[in-house]
Design an enzyme around this catalytic site. Structure first.
Site, PDB file in Angstrom:
ATOM      1  N   ASP A 293       0.825  -1.202   0.000  1.00 43.58           N
ATOM      2  CA  ASP A 293       0.000   0.000   0.000  1.00 43.58           C
ATOM      3  C   ASP A 293       0.862   1.257   0.000  1.00 43.58           C
ATOM      4  OD1 ASP A 293      -2.596  -0.465  -0.334  1.00 43.58           O
ATOM      5  OD2 ASP A 293      -3.219  -0.053   1.731  1.00 43.58           O
ATOM      6  N   ASP A 437     -11.142  -8.027  10.340  1.00 43.50           N
ATOM      7  CA  ASP A 437     -10.990  -9.480  10.441  1.00 43.50           C
ATOM      8  C   ASP A 437     -12.169 -10.132  11.158  1.00 43.50           C
ATOM      9  OD1 ASP A 437     -10.241  -8.154  12.704  1.00 43.50           O
ATOM     10  OD2 ASP A 437      -8.160  -8.822  12.664  1.00 43.50           O
TER      11      ASP A 437
END
Lengths: 840, 775
Positions: A293, A437
């Site tokens: 990223d 998550d």
């Protein structure tokens, strides 16, 4: 005494011997030298220092005057220890423990009792539905009565004593059944306490009392709920075994390995990539992707060099989740394994876990533990790495495994495998919250997919290195969990079983501990400073109700969690984080979309030992308040109403406990140095050293790191500092050779550093070390078991340590004063005579 | 005739001059005798009587302390409406400080704020008991009188004095007395004055009011009489009341006469028959025996008034009595007739007017007769006393106490000192508040009156003593005490300017307690007439009498029912009377058995052996085997006092012996029987006098109270039973709270069973999870 030592007799020794001892005749019997040395245990007679002129006469005077029979005398410390023990023996807990032991004498063979119990519990008699329902109904009714029946002081004492004795007796029996009994006892005792709190400890006549009382009661209700949900979650860890893969590797599915990174340095990512490459899986069915990223050239180059795929993303929306989702659109593996860039997988990772997917069609997620081979700030700053389980361990060692029973194990962002189809079905990784998550697996569960947990670590990584970073990470988790709790509450909505709802709820509610913990830390002040009776009951009654609640829950938790969390450590962890977690979770509960994502920083250094003043502000404030409260309490003890003395004493004890916990939190805020770039992992395996002169030495490692190895040799002096040699490590049938240089020697221990490794060698090194299948198997082998009182003592020591550190750092300008006080204390101690060593 | 008329005129004038509101005006005098329409006896004897009342009888304590100069103490007394005081004397006993200076010091005695005289404080007598007599000018005496003693004390001449110096003291003895010579006044037959002269609230003495019957009064007549006796009981209140029965004789004092048309006392034979229930007031007729056995009423005695309860039959008598007590008869003139009486709905349980409210907090203002009782003055003022009548069966287990919202005001303090308000209940300390200068605007505090905590080491299970320790009659006491600033001697300091008051809006809250209590407990009966008084109109009570009750049994009956009126403050309009041989005794009522024979007869019918049976000649008394063993109780195996009788102690004394016996009705579970027994007339009288003596009442409890001439003994033998109801859960909790071991064992067992079931369930879940693919 070996011969070598006795040969080097110093002048001083000879001098003394002249006066006292005839020349030695026989070396086998303890020589006179030894006998004399035993009388002067603190003085190195062989290398005397000038001030020994003072110490020796002091010791002689002391021996003559004070210690005529040295062998029988006990050191002050031991004596104090005994005194403490005898006092301890009077403490209710110790007394009760003793009583419990005495009572449990009839258990000759606890295993037999267990068997008998289990035989009885498995008897077909229980299968009959009528028996089942009636017994559960009557049992629940009686337990309800025992929770609600009001008692006078004496009857309550008798009642709780009987239950406690029963629990202590059961505690000796191994096995799940006994654990269950302990859990039910604990639930009963705690519920009774809470009922009593509601029923008779609120002062409805006084608004201040009532308001503050309700505050405390709210915190206690929270604690009670979390206790119950915790029992539910951890009652029965599933301990799942890996499942075999088919022999034919063509049937094995294809796997994409994602290694997302944002701002971590390349040296953190390199081992992960190498280890991923080392994973045993058909090469055509495994693809490794670095998902960058940060769009860094160096990463692109490294990927090319190492032969793995590299994706970059220009816009970093939704952070890690967005990163993963974008990658999903570009790859096509049937399964996706995700590793944080610092989590180094072992080579066996896929082989151990993938079997389960093939066995169960509906299985969507397999999670493995996050293991950290570097100390987290608690471990580093408290110096207990490897001795006390860290904060993570409870979750990965027990909670996730317990969740697995209820099919509620959730994805933790890394070291996990997700099946692509279900993931696509829910629209990829969830992006609505900052804990993508847990939210992702919640959605999978809602669709009826299952998850599994393998409790054997198959990857290891770096822990956060500073308290501030640790706090930042926890804030993110806490906020994320609070967000999910608010936006996609597991108790509501479709598709979950009751077990899943409760487990998810507890996972989320657990992070709401901030406010309750702060209430517990300040509650005694309500009485000490405001003179408000927040618990409207006499001190003795309170003791009789609260003690069973605390004792039962602590022995039960110690039994369930003992391996993964020592008693009283939860309080330390929570105290350190409470303030920071309180605000974001509260905000997230009311405005779930506020706040921003922050990435957990890893792999940095703490260059200076320092006290983190910024982060410890809240602790300092709380310590300050509690100290004022303590002073007020002492004043009240002296000048106050004599009727209140009991209450004041109990409140002071509570305040002391709070101060201890705050001390431990401050001890963590005093950051110890962290200069090691690579972290050592202790492990023993054989190596061969190839010296330049052609000699080979077989040795064993003591530890390894990315930069070097620690080696234990058979003899001293076989290697010298700076010597260059090569070392060969075995990996399966293959053997790899690496050039090294000896960096230090200490007796038989030698440290070597790798020198100018090629990329291939670096890769091989990872193969031989971090990626070993057995790398993390014995990680807790040498750790002691939890002993509640021992653990309490340790926590108290940490608390005191916190104040010592605070004192040291608080007065930097007059540092030398602080230092000299400590120095003088140490010097005087050094001068003092010692107890002779008693030889057996 | 003329002469006597003049005489009455003179008396009346005297009365008018002295300000006596006797209502005996000229007009009255002219109407006097109208009803009887017969001349008054000519040779009127000297009717004047002497009467002596001590301060103690007027309600003071043993001494009236005077502390510091200007301090005063007082006592009040009233004068009956039908009496004229012709001379009065005050005899004061006192002791005073030897430090006071004779010339400057004295005690001023005021009567109704006029100086009556001065008590000297001569040095010679200082420190000794001194008696001093003061003559009271009868013209100073009015209906209500306030006698006040003020100490003017000095201990120094030339120096500046501390007016509150401790050496300035005098104690007035409670035995000091007032002596009156009273002359009865003839009264008009005016029902508008009712209840005077039968009961005069100015009279501090016990009310004694004879009831007059024809021979063998019927049960209905007696019921009418009990209604009236309870009404008078309620009126008499703390004075107490006795109602002697007079059978077919002329009474010697004011009395109530019950007479139906065909069943009258002989001296009323000539009274006209009535056509309706009638209430009339007449002077006592003085019949003259004629030759042929008939009587002729020649004269009436105007000093003795009779209240006639008249009717065609016995039912009319009852109607008249009910109308009288319920205030439904328009009482005026000398006679009223009653057309109809409305008893109203049956009263709710526990709604007696004298009792505290159970449906809402009770205001203090409702508990005192006059609001001035809640106010006091002075540095060490008298105690403010608030009496509470509480149902005896309140179940106060595990209660935090009774909440009192206390509001009080006081003269603001100049400096903060040790001024306090102490709150006591039945002389036991509860809580104290500091008085601060900030309190001038009134303070609101909440106090919890502690209740008895019965438990393992508590007083045990003998009884569940309700609220407080003394049972149903309780007193809240508020003691204000003000410190005073000791300034320099010559500085002026006002002395007697502090006042304090408990606000009448203060409340005490008895709501929310369940009714549940273990009986028999004669303490409840003796104190408040419980369980009979549960219904204020005694609707659930039946009294069982002997077949032919004699006068003393009837007196016992009226006095006992009168006592219930004292307790409830409401007439017993629905009481039922019966005789022991009557088969129709309603068994679903609480029974009060009166008299020696009724008891025996009834037991014979019930075929019941009572543990304590005193009525028989043998006078056997059962004693319990032993007191409750604490250890046994502790382990939870045995909680009741052993009900079996150990020894039958035969008490062969033939001396006087009265007794109260309480037990559960053999015919209706949960119903109570209280037997009031006496072997002789003296015994019954002794029982009545014991019940009037608060000291002796406080010794009564248990199932049997044996009353000997000199002593009282209470015993609990036999089975106990409970009345009232508890929610089931409270009942279970209450039981288990006394059996910790039983509960602990049950809990351990249940815990293990639940753990078994959980273990089995989790094992199944585990194996399902591990073989998910097989599903």
């Amino acid at each position: 005494m070996t011969k070598a030592v006795t040969q080097k007799v110093s002048l001083l020794e000879r001098f003394i011997c002249l006066f006292f001892i005839p020349p030695k005749a026989n070396q086998d019997t303890p020589g006179l030298y030894d006998r004399i040395a035993a009388l002067f245990p603190h003085i190195n007679l062989k290398r005397p220092v000038p001030l020994d002129i003072v110490r020796i006469p002091l010791q002689i005077i002391w021996l003559v005057l004070v210690k005529p029979t040295p062998a029988k005398r006990i050191s002050l410390r031991t004596r104090l220890g005994q005194r403490v023990k005898s006092i301890k023996a009077l403490l209710p807990m110790a007394l009760l423990q003793r009583a419990g032991k005495a009572l449990s004498c009839p258990i000759k063979n606890p295993t037999d009792v267990r068997k008998t119990g289990e035989t009885f519990a498995t008897h077909a008699f229980w299968d009959h539905p009528i028996v089942n329902y009636i017994s559960i109904f009557i049992g629940a009714f009686i337990v309800f009565l025992s929770v609600t029946t009001p008692f006078s002081l004496a009857t309550q004492a008798l009642f709780v004593l009987l239950l406690w004795l029963a629990a202590m007796w059961v505690r000796r029996i191994p096995g799940h059944l006994a654990t269950m009994i302990l859990i039910v006892f604990s639930v009963t005792a705690s519920s009774r306490y809470l009922w009593w709190r509601f029923d008779s400890t609120l002062n409805w006549d006084d608004m201040l009392d009532l308001t503050l009382g309700f505050g405390l009661l709210g915190a206690e209700v929270y604690a009670w709920l979390v206790l119950l949900l915790g029992y539910f979650q951890t009652a029965w860890p599933l301990n799942r075994e890996p499942s075999d893969l088919p022999r034919d590797t063509r049937e094995w599915p294809s796997v994409d390995i994602y290694i997302p990174t944002y701002n971590e340095p390349l040296n953190v990512v390199r081992p992960t990539v190498f280890a991923a490459q080392a994973i045993d899986w058909p090469k055509d069915k495994i693809n490794i992707y670095i998902l960058d990223d940060g769009c860094r050239e160096s990463f692109r180059d490294f990927a090319e060099e190492a032969g793995v795929n590299y994706f970059e993303r220009k816009e970093s929306t939704h952070a890690k989740a967005g990163n993963l989702n974008l990658a999903m659109t570009k790859t096509h593996g049937e399964f996706i394994a995700i590793f944080d860039c610092d989590h180094i997988p072992t080579r066996s990772f896929l082989q151990t876990s993938m079997g389960l997917f093939l066995k169960d069609e509906k299985l969507a997620v397999i999670q493995t533990p996050h293991h950290f081979f570097s100390p987290d700030p608690f471990e580093r700053n408290l110096g207990n790495f490897g001795k006390v389980p860290n904060e993570n361990e409870l979750f990965y060692g027990l909670v996730q495994d317990g969740n697995d029973l209820w099919d509620a194990t959730f994805f933790c962002g890394s070291c996990a495998i997700i099946k692509r189809d279900p993931l696509e079905e829910i629209g990829g990784i969830a992006v609505e919250t900052v804990t993508e998550d847990a939210h992702t697996s919640l959605r999978l569960h809602r669709l009826g997919y299952r998850s599994a947990y393998l409790s054997q670590p198959q990857a290891a990584g770096l822990a956060t290195e500073s308290l501030s970073a640790h706090v930042g990470q926890r804030i993110r988790w806490a906020r994320g969990m609070a967000q999910i709790f608010r936006t996609d509450n597991p108790l509501l909505g479709k598709g979950l079983s009751i077990g899943q709802r409760l487990c998810y709820s507890n996972a989320m509610m657990h992070f709401l501990y901030g406010v309750p913990r702060l209430i517990f830390l300040t509650a005694p002040l309500a009485f000490l400073l405001l003179h408000s009776y927040i618990i409207y009951a006499s001190a003795l009654t309170l003791t009789l109700y609260v003690l069973p609640h605390i004792l039962h829950s602590s022995i039960t938790n110690s039994r369930i969690q003992g391996e993964h969390r020592f008693s009283f450590w939860a309080e330390v962890y929570e105290t350190a984080l409470a303030w920071y977690i309180a605000r974001p979770t509260t905000i997230a509960l009311f405005a779930p979309n506020k706040g921003s994502f922050n990435v957990t920083a890893k792999g940095g250094l703490v260059e200076d030992e320092h006290f983190d003043w910024t982060i410890s502000k809240p602790y300092l404030a709380l310590v300050f308040l509690n100290l004022i409260g303590f002073a007020a309490g002492i004043a009240r003890l002296i000048f106050g109403d004599p009727d209140e003395i009991q209450t004041v004493v109990i409140t002071l004890l509570w305040t002391t406990y709070n101060l201890t916990m705050l001390g431990a939190a401050m001890a963590v805020a005093a950051e110890a140095k962290q200069v090691r770039v690579t972290h050592r992992v202790s492990i023993q395996f054989p190596v061969t050293l190839h010296l330049r002169n052609g000699h080979c030495i077989h040795a064993e490692t003591s530890d390894y790191s990315e930069g070097g190895l620690g080696i234990k040799l058979a003899n001293e002096g076989m290697l010298t500092n700076g010597e260059e040699l090569s070392i060969s490590l075995k990996q399966g049938t293959r053997e790899f050779v690496f050039p090294v240089r000896v960096s230090n020697t200490y007796g038989t221990h030698v440290g070597v550093r790798f020198k100018d490794l090629t990329q291939q060698q670096e890769k091989d090194l990872i193969h031989c070390t971090f990626a070993r299948a057995d790398a993390w198997v014995d990680r807790n082998k040498n750790r002691e078991k939890d002993r509640p009182l021992h653990s309490l003592k340790y926590v108290i020591q940490m608390g005191i340590q916190g104040y010592i550190r605070l004192y040291k750092h608080l007065v930097p300008r007059i540092h030398f004063v602080a230092d000299s006080i400590l120095y003088i204390r140490n010097f005087l101690r050094w001068l003092l005579p010692r107890t002779p060593v008693t030889s057996k | 005739m003329k002469r006597s008329n003049i005489r009455y005129l003179l008396i009346a004038l005297l009365g008018a001059c002295s300000g006596l509101a006797v209502g005996a005006t000229d007009n009255d005098l002219t109407t006097l005798g109208n009803v009887d329409d017969l001349p008054i006896a000519e040779e009127a004897p000297d009717l004047s009587k002497k009467r002596r009342i001590s301060f103690l009888q007027l309600g003071t304590r043993a001494t009236l302390p005077l502390r510091g100069s200007n301090s005063s103490a007082g006592v009040g007394f009233g004068v009956r409406n039908d009496e004229l005081i012709t001379s009065a004397k005050l005899r004061i006993n006192y002791v005073y400080s030897p430090s006071v200076i004779e010339k400057l010091s004295h005690i001023k005695v005021y009567l109704n704020d006029e100086v009556l005289g001065v008590l000297p404080l001569e040095n010679g007598d200082a420190g000794h008991k001194v008696q001093h007599e003061l003559n009271i000018d009868p013209s100073l005496i009015s209906d209500y009188n306030k006698l006040r003693m003020q100490l003017i004390g000095h201990y120094a001449i030339d120096q500046c004095e501390d007016p509150l110096h401790t050496s300035l003291w005098a104690d007035i003895s409670g035995k000091s007395s007032l002596e009156f010579t009273v002359l009865p006044l003839p009264m008009t037959n005016e029902l508008g004055l009712f209840p005077e002269p039968f009961f005069d609230h100015r009279d501090p003495e016990r009310l004694t009011l004879p009831f007059v019957f024809a021979t063998k009064p019927s049960l209905k007549t007696l019921e009418a009489a009990t209604t009236i006796s309870s009404w008078f009981g309620a009126k008499a209140s703390w004075r107490g009341a006795r109602f002697p029965a007079v059978i077919n004789k002329e009474p010697q004092q004011h009395a109530i006469v019950f007479a139906s048309n065909n069943h009258r006392p002989k001296f009323l034979d000539n009274y006209p028959k009535v056509n309706e229930p009638t209430i009339a007031m007449i002077s006592l007729p003085q019949p003259k025996l004629l030759g042929d056995g008939l009587t002729e009423i020649k004269n009436y005695n105007p000093y003795i008034k009779l209240l006639l309860i008249l009717g065609r039959n016995d039912a009319d008598l009852k109607t008249a009595a009910q109308a009288l007590t319920l205030g439904q008869a328009a009482l005026s003139g000398n006679s009223v007739t009653i057309k109809h009486v409305d008893l109203g709905p049956v009263r709710q349980a526990y709604d007696a007017p004298n009792w505290v409210h159970l449906d809402r907090p009770t205001k203090f203002g409702e508990l005192v007769e006059s609001l001035s009782e809640l106010q006091v003055a002075g540095h060490t003022p008298q105690t403010i006393r608030v009496n509470l009548r509480i149902p005896a069966d309140l179940f106060t287990w595990r209660s935090r106490g009774v909440a009192v919202d206390l509001k009080y005001r006081y003269t603001p303090l100049i400096e903060e000192d040790d001024s306090r308000l102490n709150v006591n209940i039945n002389e036991e300390f509860v809580e104290a508040f500091n008085l601060r200068s900030s309190g001038k605007g009134g303070i609101k505090k909440r106090v919890r009156l502690p209740l008895l905590d019965e438990g393992l080491f508590g007083t045990g299970n003998e009884f569940f003593i309700p609220a407080f320790k003394l049972g149903s009659n309780n007193q809240l006491q508020f003691d204000f005490s003000f410190g005073y600033e000791k300034q320099e001697l010559c500085k002026r300091s006002a002395t007697d300017n502090v006042r304090a008051a408990i606000d009448a809006d203060s409340t005490i809250d008895f709501t929310g307690f369940p009714h549940f209590v273990a009986l028999p407990n004669l303490g409840f009966y003796a104190n408040s007439g419980f369980p009979f008084t549960k219904q204020a109109d005694l609707a659930e009570t039946a009294v069982v009498l002997s077949k032919n009750p004699d006068a003393i049994e009837l007196e016992t009956l009226f006095t006992l029912i009168g006592r219930m009126g004292i307790s409830t403050g409401y007439p017993a309009t629905r009481l039922e009377l019966n005789t022991a041989n009557n088969i129709n005794i309603k068994t679903n009522k609480d029974l009060l058995i009166i008299g020696k024979h009724a008891h025996d007869d009834l037991l014979k019918r019930w075929d019941k052996e009572l543990p304590s049976n005193i009525s028989r000649l043998g006078r056997e008394l059962g004693l319990p085997v032993r007191a409750v063993s604490l250890l046994n109780d502790w382990l939870g195996f045995e909680t009741k006092p052993d009900p079996t009788l150990g020894t039958e102690v035969s008490m062969h004394s033939s001396g006087p012996l009265g007794s109260l016996v309480g037990f559960e009705s053999p015919q209706a579970p949960g119903r109570s029987v209280v037997s009031v027994l006496g072997a002789s007339n003296q015994d019954l009288k002794r029982v009545l006098s014991a019940l009037e003596n608060s000291g002796e009442v406080s010794q009564m409890r248990g199932s049997t109270v044996v009353i000997r001439p000199q002593s009282i003994e209470s015993i609990l033998v036999g089975d106990t039973y409970t009345v009232g109801s508890l929610p089931l859960k409270v009942r279970i909790w209450h039981f288990l709270s006394q059996h910790p071991i039983i509960l602990a064992l049950l809990t351990i067992l249940s815990v293990i069973i639940i753990a078994f079931l959980l273990w089995r369930a989790l094992r199944v879940i585990m194996s399902q999870r591990l073989h998910e693919d097989d599903r």
